[in-house]
Design a protein around this motif. Structure first.
Motif, PDB file in Angstrom:
ATOM      1  N   LYS A  17      46.534  61.459 -21.496  1.00 21.58           N
ATOM      2  CA  LYS A  17      47.144  61.202 -22.810  1.00 21.58           C
ATOM      3  C   LYS A  17      47.908  59.879 -22.800  1.00 21.58           C
ATOM      4  O   LYS A  17      47.764  59.055 -23.713  1.00 21.58           O
ATOM      5  CB  LYS A  17      48.079  62.348 -23.179  1.00 21.58           C
ATOM      6  CG  LYS A  17      48.820  62.168 -24.498  1.00 21.58           C
ATOM      7  CD  LYS A  17      49.761  63.328 -24.745  1.00 21.58           C
ATOM      8  CE  LYS A  17      50.590  63.163 -25.984  1.00 21.58           C
ATOM      9  NZ  LYS A  17      51.687  62.222 -25.842  1.00 21.58           N
ATOM     10  N   TRP A  27      39.814  57.736 -24.959  1.00 23.33           N
ATOM     11  CA  TRP A  27      39.515  59.158 -24.765  1.00 23.33           C
ATOM     12  C   TRP A  27      38.364  59.572 -25.669  1.00 23.33           C
ATOM     13  O   TRP A  27      38.319  59.228 -26.844  1.00 23.33           O
ATOM     14  CB  TRP A  27      40.732  60.026 -25.080  1.00 23.33           C
ATOM     15  CG  TRP A  27      40.437  61.468 -24.847  1.00 23.33           C
ATOM     16  CD1 TRP A  27      40.570  62.137 -23.663  1.00 23.33           C
ATOM     17  CD2 TRP A  27      39.928  62.415 -25.782  1.00 23.33           C
ATOM     18  NE1 TRP A  27      40.184  63.438 -23.814  1.00 23.33           N
ATOM     19  CE2 TRP A  27      39.771  63.641 -25.113  1.00 23.33           C
ATOM     20  CE3 TRP A  27      39.572  62.355 -27.118  1.00 23.33           C
ATOM     21  CZ2 TRP A  27      39.298  64.781 -25.722  1.00 23.33           C
ATOM     22  CZ3 TRP A  27      39.087  63.495 -27.732  1.00 23.33           C
ATOM     23  CH2 TRP A  27      38.959  64.687 -27.038  1.00 23.33           C
ATOM     24  N   LYS A  28      37.416  60.277 -25.072  1.00 18.64           N
ATOM     25  CA  LYS A  28      36.331  60.903 -25.824  1.00 18.64           C
ATOM     26  C   LYS A  28      36.011  62.222 -25.152  1.00 18.64           C
ATOM     27  O   LYS A  28      36.066  62.337 -23.925  1.00 18.64           O
ATOM     28  CB  LYS A  28      35.084  60.021 -25.853  1.00 18.64           C
ATOM     29  CG  LYS A  28      35.245  58.788 -26.711  1.00 18.64           C
ATOM     30  CD  LYS A  28      33.938  58.076 -26.892  1.00 18.64           C
ATOM     31  CE  LYS A  28      34.164  56.856 -27.769  1.00 18.64           C
ATOM     32  NZ  LYS A  28      32.969  56.041 -27.870  1.00 18.64           N
ATOM     33  N   LYS A  29      35.681  63.192 -25.958  1.00 17.98           N
ATOM     34  CA  LYS A  29      35.454  64.553 -25.475  1.00 17.98           C
ATOM     35  C   LYS A  29      34.378  64.619 -24.387  1.00 17.98           C
ATOM     36  O   LYS A  29      34.493  65.383 -23.439  1.00 17.98           O
ATOM     37  CB  LYS A  29      35.073  65.451 -26.653  1.00 17.98           C
ATOM     38  CG  LYS A  29      34.909  66.892 -26.292  1.00 17.98           C
ATOM     39  CD  LYS A  29      34.595  67.730 -27.518  1.00 17.98           C
ATOM     40  CE  LYS A  29      34.412  69.180 -27.136  1.00 17.98           C
ATOM     41  NZ  LYS A  29      34.146  70.007 -28.298  1.00 17.98           N
ATOM     42  N   ASN A  30      33.337  63.810 -24.511  1.00 17.80           N
ATOM     43  CA  ASN A  30      32.211  63.925 -23.586  1.00 17.80           C
ATOM     44  C   ASN A  30      32.331  63.036 -22.352  1.00 17.80           C
ATOM     45  O   ASN A  30      31.415  63.005 -21.530  1.00 17.80           O
ATOM     46  CB  ASN A  30      30.903  63.634 -24.318  1.00 17.80           C
ATOM     47  CG  ASN A  30      30.854  62.219 -24.875  1.00 17.80           C
ATOM     48  OD1 ASN A  30      31.882  61.576 -25.025  1.00 17.80           O
ATOM     49  ND2 ASN A  30      29.673  61.748 -25.199  1.00 17.80           N
ATOM     50  N   LYS A  31      33.434  62.339 -22.180  1.00 12.30           N
ATOM     51  CA  LYS A  31      33.606  61.494 -20.997  1.00 12.30           C
ATOM     52  C   LYS A  31      34.037  62.332 -19.797  1.00 12.30           C
ATOM     53  O   LYS A  31      34.715  63.341 -19.938  1.00 12.30           O
ATOM     54  CB  LYS A  31      34.662  60.420 -21.243  1.00 12.30           C
ATOM     55  CG  LYS A  31      34.170  59.268 -22.068  1.00 12.30           C
ATOM     56  CD  LYS A  31      35.230  58.193 -22.089  1.00 12.30           C
ATOM     57  CE  LYS A  31      34.748  56.974 -22.824  1.00 12.30           C
ATOM     58  NZ  LYS A  31      35.790  55.936 -22.842  1.00 12.30           N
TER      59      LYS A  31
END
Length: 92
Positions: A17, A27-31
């Motif tokens: 964060k 930040w990305k959910k799929n990283k």
């Protein structure tokens, strides 16, 4: 409640964060966590972040049991890095 494994996860999420808020990572959910390590390669704290990521990966995804003695070693490392990131955000 002495769930040291969850405590380390919370610390790691706090790190992610803060890095995102600083603009050092996107930040990305799929990283993956190692996508973030690669994004951090030009930052001076890259090695520290890579080390914390490795510890987190072993503990969380490796389902490793973490005892109080290991937590007492990792806790200050995470706290110090979070403090470092917070200080950098105040300088922005």
């Amino acid at each position: 409640n002495q769930d040291y494994r969850v405590a380390i996860r919370i610390y790691y999420l706090m790190v992610i964060k803060n890095l995102s808020e600083l603009g050092w990572i996107v930040w990305k959910k799929n990283k993956t966590n190692y996508d973030y390590v690669r994004e951090m390669r030009d930052q001076s704290s890259h090695k520290k972040f890579r080390s914390l990521t490795g510890a987190f990966e072993i503990i969380w995804y490796g389902d490793a049991t973490i005892h109080e003695s290991e937590y007492k070693q990792l806790h200050p490392m995470f706290k110090d890095y979070i403090t470092y990131l917070e200080l950098n955000s105040k300088e922005k």
